[in-house]
Design an enzyme around this catalytic site. Structure first.
Site, PDB file in Angstrom:
ATOM      1  N   LYS A  32      -0.493 -11.076 -16.198  1.00  0.00           N
ATOM      2  CA  LYS A  32      -1.198  -9.855 -15.806  1.00  0.00           C
ATOM      3  C   LYS A  32      -2.057  -9.385 -16.971  1.00  0.00           C
ATOM      4  O   LYS A  32      -1.960  -9.871 -18.094  1.00  0.00           O
ATOM      5  CB  LYS A  32      -0.208  -8.739 -15.430  1.00  0.00           C
ATOM      6  CG  LYS A  32       0.775  -9.085 -14.317  1.00  0.00           C
ATOM      7  CD  LYS A  32       0.113  -9.270 -12.968  1.00  0.00           C
ATOM      8  CE  LYS A  32       1.134  -9.673 -11.903  1.00  0.00           C
ATOM      9  NZ  LYS A  32       0.475 -10.014 -10.617  1.00  0.00           N
ATOM     10  N   SER A  50      -3.432 -13.521  -8.019  1.00  0.00           N
ATOM     11  CA  SER A  50      -3.395 -12.128  -8.469  1.00  0.00           C
ATOM     12  C   SER A  50      -4.323 -11.828  -9.635  1.00  0.00           C
ATOM     13  O   SER A  50      -4.592 -10.663  -9.923  1.00  0.00           O
ATOM     14  CB  SER A  50      -1.965 -11.731  -8.853  1.00  0.00           C
ATOM     15  OG  SER A  50      -1.544 -12.414 -10.022  1.00  0.00           O
TER      16      SER A  50
END
Length: 240
Positions: A122, A77
């Site tokens: 993230k 990701s």
């Protein structure tokens, strides 16, 4: 003539040597600075080696608990910057003593109750008070009305988001996205979940500062310049 040798008087100014040397005062035997360690080591199975290993283990536990923590990248990701299996060093002091996460920081956080029962990594896109919109007429992400050029870290071929959104980040929380937008479950996917996809700052474990493994990919992780010109929230918190 008397040829018998006459005894000569000993030179009292010279000090005796060898076996004749005497100690004026016998002080107590100096104690080795390692005496305590040796004594403790004698109580531990394995002796000094086990003791050294235990000390190192305690040091590493304290380091991991309060200063820095290794974290393995579990998914793609955050590609291309962070690859599956990369080990990053998370700075747990980055947001202590009054410091707060900044736009562009890569953070590791506890997603329990928001993303799932695990730790996640993230990139911070919006901080408290920011209005984050996707996308403008040119397909760019906007923060507080300013378009952000994410080409320097976005996964090749990905758009900023295939899902449109227009959110205001509550104070004390963060809006986070993965760099590989087409392969990232992030704030966009949890807008309807408890917390609206926002991550409480208090749940941030720390900032990923270094890739430490593999050695061929080791590097320092810098905050990109893409967010440098984003203005503070100010009056941008209301939907227009």
């Amino acid at each position: 003539m008397d040829t018998e040798a006459q005894p000569t008087e000993r030179d009292r100014s010279s000090r005796p040597s060898g076996s004749e040397t005497t100690s004026e005062s016998a002080g107590p035997e100096d104690r080795s600075r390692f005496a305590l360690a040796a004594r403790v080591g004698s109580w531990v199975p394995g002796g000094r080696i086990t003791l050294i290993l235990l000390v190192c283990l305690v040091f590493l536990l304290l380091l991991s608990a309060f200063v820095a923590r290794p974290f393995q990248i579990p998914s793609g990701s955050m590609e291309p910057g962070l690859r599956i299996g990369d080990r990053v060093l998370v700075n747990k002091l980055a947001y202590r003593f009054g410091a707060v996460p900044q736009r562009g920081d890569i953070v590791v956080f506890d997603g329990t109750g928001y993303f799932g029962h695990a730790d996640y990594v993230k990139r911070v896109v919006g901080v408290g008070g920011d209005r984050v919109v996707c996308c403008d007429r040119e397909g760019r992400l906007q923060v507080n009305g300013r378009p952000v050029d994410e080409s320097g870290f976005l996964h090749p071929g990905d758009s900023p988001s295939a899902v449109p959104f227009d959110v205001v980040v509550p104070h004390g929380t963060l809006f986070v996205l993965g760099d590989h937008r087409s392969d990232s479950s992030d704030s966009r996917d949890h807008l309807g979940s408890p917390g609206g996809g926002m991550i409480p700052v208090d749940d941030v474990i720390g900032r990923a500062d270094w890739i430490v493994w593999p050695f061929g990919h080791a590097t320092r992780l810098h905050r990109p310049d893409a967010y440098a010109r984003v203005p503070d929230a100010g009056g941008a918190g209301a939907h227009g």
